[in-house]
Design an enzyme around this catalytic site. Structure first.
Site, short mmCIF file in Angstrom:
data_model
loop_
_atom_site.label_atom_id
_atom_site.label_comp_id
_atom_site.label_asym_id
_atom_site.label_seq_id
_atom_site.Cartn_x
_atom_site.Cartn_y
_atom_site.Cartn_z
N GLU A 46 0.81 -1.12 -0.16
CA GLU A 46 0.08 0.02 -0.07
C GLU A 46 0.92 1.23 0.00
O GLU A 46 1.82 1.29 0.67
CB GLU A 46 -0.84 -0.04 1.28
CG GLU A 46 -2.29 0.54 0.95
CD GLU A 46 -3.22 -0.33 0.07
OE1 GLU A 46 -3.28 0.26 -0.98
OE2 GLU A 46 -3.52 -1.43 0.45
N HIS A 47 0.19 2.26 -0.77
CA HIS A 47 1.14 3.75 -0.82
C HIS A 47 2.59 3.28 -1.43
O HIS A 47 3.14 4.10 -1.01
CB HIS A 47 1.11 4.37 0.58
CG HIS A 47 -0.15 4.82 0.92
ND1 HIS A 47 -0.36 6.35 0.36
CD2 HIS A 47 -1.26 4.77 1.52
CE1 HIS A 47 -1.47 6.71 0.63
NE2 HIS A 47 -2.28 5.61 1.52
N ASP A 49 2.48 2.42 -4.98
CA ASP A 49 2.63 2.42 -6.25
C ASP A 49 2.94 3.93 -7.07
O ASP A 49 3.06 3.93 -8.32
CB ASP A 49 1.11 1.96 -6.67
CG ASP A 49 0.04 3.12 -6.45
OD1 ASP A 49 0.26 3.99 -5.46
OD2 ASP A 49 -1.17 3.09 -6.83
N SER A 80 -26.40 7.44 -14.72
CA SER A 80 -25.80 6.36 -14.02
C SER A 80 -26.82 5.95 -12.68
O SER A 80 -27.53 7.00 -12.26
CB SER A 80 -24.47 6.95 -12.91
OG SER A 80 -24.32 5.72 -12.03
N GLY A 131 -16.84 5.44 -3.10
CA GLY A 131 -15.89 5.71 -2.06
C GLY A 131 -15.49 5.27 -0.88
O GLY A 131 -15.11 5.71 0.12
N GLY A 133 -12.95 2.91 -1.02
CA GLY A 133 -11.69 2.44 -1.12
C GLY A 133 -11.49 1.17 -1.80
O GLY A 133 -10.57 0.40 -2.00
N SER A 136 -14.44 1.98 -7.03
CA SER A 136 -15.50 2.07 -7.90
C SER A 136 -14.99 2.97 -9.17
O SER A 136 -15.66 3.01 -10.26
CB SER A 136 -16.65 2.68 -7.14
OG SER A 136 -16.63 3.87 -6.78
N GLU A 172 -8.59 9.58 -14.77
CA GLU A 172 -8.69 10.03 -13.31
C GLU A 172 -7.93 10.95 -13.08
O GLU A 172 -8.33 11.70 -12.19
CB GLU A 172 -8.36 8.56 -12.53
CG GLU A 172 -8.47 8.88 -11.07
CD GLU A 172 -9.16 7.57 -10.35
OE1 GLU A 172 -9.71 6.73 -10.92
OE2 GLU A 172 -9.27 7.79 -9.21
N ASP A 184 -5.14 0.56 -9.57
CA ASP A 184 -6.52 0.22 -9.46
C ASP A 184 -7.12 -0.14 -10.86
O ASP A 184 -7.79 -1.11 -10.91
CB ASP A 184 -7.50 1.57 -8.89
CG ASP A 184 -7.18 1.90 -7.69
OD1 ASP A 184 -6.33 1.15 -7.04
OD2 ASP A 184 -7.66 3.17 -7.14
P1 ADP Z 1 -13.53 4.62 -4.87
O1 ADP Z 1 -12.94 4.48 -6.23
O2 ADP Z 1 -12.73 4.18 -3.63
O3 ADP Z 1 -14.73 4.06 -4.64
P2 ADP Z 1 -13.40 7.46 -5.55
O4 ADP Z 1 -13.47 8.74 -4.79
O5 ADP Z 1 -11.97 7.38 -6.15
O6 ADP Z 1 -13.47 6.11 -4.49
O7 ADP Z 1 -14.56 7.20 -6.69
C1 ADP Z 1 -15.60 7.36 -6.40
C2 ADP Z 1 -16.48 8.35 -7.48
O8 ADP Z 1 -16.32 7.72 -8.70
C3 ADP Z 1 -17.50 8.58 -7.14
O9 ADP Z 1 -17.92 9.65 -6.21
C4 ADP Z 1 -18.41 8.81 -8.67
O10 ADP Z 1 -18.02 10.21 -8.88
C5 ADP Z 1 -17.48 7.75 -9.16
N1 ADP Z 1 -18.44 6.66 -9.44
C6 ADP Z 1 -17.97 5.40 -9.37
N2 ADP Z 1 -19.01 4.39 -9.60
C7 ADP Z 1 -19.79 5.21 -10.08
C8 ADP Z 1 -21.10 4.83 -10.64
N3 ADP Z 1 -21.65 3.62 -10.54
N4 ADP Z 1 -21.76 5.86 -11.10
C9 ADP Z 1 -21.46 7.09 -11.01
N5 ADP Z 1 -20.37 7.54 -10.65
C10 ADP Z 1 -19.58 6.71 -10.04
MG MG Z 2 -11.09 5.44 -6.84
#
Ligand code: ADP
Ligand code: MG
Length: 399
Positions: A46-47, A49, A80, A131, A133, A136, A172, A184
């Site tokens: 972790e941390h 990369d 979405s 959000g 971790g 997503s 990103e 990721d």
């Molecule tokens: P993580 O990647 O850990 O989930 P991040 O802050 O990096 O957290 O990314 C989360 C953001 O990605 C959300 O706030 C949104 O903007 C976007 N996101 C992720 N999945 C979706 C989804 N299914 N629909 C819309 N936006 C999404």
């Molecule tokens: Mg993320």
């Protein structure tokens, strides 16, 4: 003892069908196809990369689906299921650094970074917690990337996927403005079922390693603490700046260049620097963590998955005390899981909130999850969410 409910991934075919249905509702026709990409957890590493290190992520069974049809013009229209009322529409010509803002950046940034010549209509439906971790954001980018690659006949072998991962990182970093490394996206695009990937972030090379948890009678429990990681952005940048400064002082391209047996010497050379003690702790984390990844990989190669617990524990202590990126909730998961019999436990992802993982005897999963749930209740923290991390397949086409 009652068992806490788990956040299960839906069956892939059904989830893909639901995304196609949502597309039909939105655009009045059947999508050209449906693609999906998984979230991930990092087993260890972790941390590191962003300092040329090694990490060992695996893809989750939880995926983000995108139903999509190409367009002949350069317009992108996207909605979405997780962002109701925030549909986005725009021209690719208007996509660039910081634009669009909000969630659409993770979608529109991808064709921008790929240099795609056409727009598309798309509906997103995700099953990776947002959000937490568990990445997503990469799941969303990578689902779009694999869709566009497939439609535009770009290579989708491992080398092609490495290219796509690079484009998703660009999306990103530049369009969404989130300063992250490449783990990721590599995990979401390049992982295989039943395996983890050893990712060398110096050259983005990947080695697929067996991770037969079930065969060893084990499970990897994921605990999403649901704690907001509000100051993670600034702290992330500060940690990056620390390791970059340390590398400059040491005269090395990155901290990967400091071998584990050269650590004491490196620490001594930092002694005269401003904020030396902090800098030394940051370096100690990076160097020992990279060594722990190498040792974990050796154990996995030898099929000795039960033995990685101690390395996971050491990783967490290093992140907690030397790198200072843990959080009260993450420490509580780790301490409670260990006390309840986990073979090892650690925070995973960027930290300051988000998720932790615990390596647990399969039969003990309900007990460990219940202990964590009860500990959170006692401390009057928001109830955590539990997921099972079965090493799953990377991004691909569903329909
Ligand atoms: P993580 O990647 O850990 O989930 P991040 O802050 O990096 O957290 O990314 C989360 C953001 O990605 C959300 O706030 C949104 O903007 C976007 N996101 C992720 N999945 C979706 C989804 N299914 N629909 C819309 N936006 C999404
Ligand atoms: Mg993320």
């Amino acid at each position: 003892m009652s068992t806490p409910p788990f956040f299960e991934a839906p069956a892939r075919a059904e989830a893909a069908e639901a995304a196609a249905d949502a597309y039909r509702d939105a655009f009045g026709e059947t999508p050209e196809g449906v693609w999906s990409a998984p979230g991930r957890v990092n087993l260890i590493g972790e941390h590191v990369d962003y300092t040329g290190g090694l990490c060992l992520p695996l893809a989750l069974p939880h995926r983000t689906f995108v139903a999509l049809s190409p367009r002949h013009d350069d317009v992108v229209r996207v909605r979405s299921a997780q962002e109701a009322g925030a549909d986005w529409e725009g021209s690719l010509a208007g996509v660039g650094p910081g634009s669009p803002d909000g969630w659409a950046a993770y979608v529109a940034g991808v064709p921008w970074a790929m240099g795609s010549g056409h727009g598309f209509d798309a509906v997103v439906d995700g099953h990776v917690p947002l959000g937490s971790g568990l990445s997503s954001s990469a799941a969303l980018e990578c689902a779009v990337a694999i869709a566009l690659a497939d439609l535009d006949d770009l290579p989708t072998d491992d080398a092609g996927r490495a290219e796509l991962a690079g484009a998703c990182v660009q999306a990103e970093n530049v369009v969404a403005g989130a300063n992250t490394g490449g783990m990721d996206q590599a995990a979401s695009l390049r992982c295989r079922e039943g395996q983890a990937i050893l990712l060398d972030t110096r050259d983005d090379s990947v080695t697929h390693l067996p991770l037969d948890l079930a065969g060893a009678g084990l499970a990897l429990l994921v605990v999403d603490t649901r704690a907001a990681h509000s100051h993670s952005g600034g702290e992330y940048g500060a940690r990056r700046a620390d390791v970059e400064r340390a590398a400059r002082v040491l005269g090395v391209p990155d901290l990967r260049a400091v071998a584990a047996d050269g650590l004491e010497d490196a620490l001594a050379r930092l002694a005269g620097e401003e904020g030396a003690q902090v800098l030394q702790r940051r370096v100690r984390h990076a160097v020992t963590e990279i060594d722990r990844v190498a040792r974990t990989a050796q154990l996995l190669r030898a099929g000795r998955v039960r033995e990685i617990g101690a390395l996971m524990d050491a990783s967490h202590e290093s992140l907690r005390h030397d790198y200072e990126v843990s959080a009260r909730e993450l420490d509580l998961v780790v301490d409670t899981a260990r006390a309840a019999g986990a073979l090892g436990a650690r925070m995973t992802g960027g930290g300051f909130g988000g998720s932790a993982i615990a390596l647990v005897e399969r039969d003990a999963v309900p007990e460990v999850a219940a202990a964590v749930r009860d500990a959170f209740a006692r401390e009057e923290l928001r109830a955590p969410q539990f997921l099972a991390a079965l090493p799953s397949e990377g991004a691909g086409r569903d329909a």
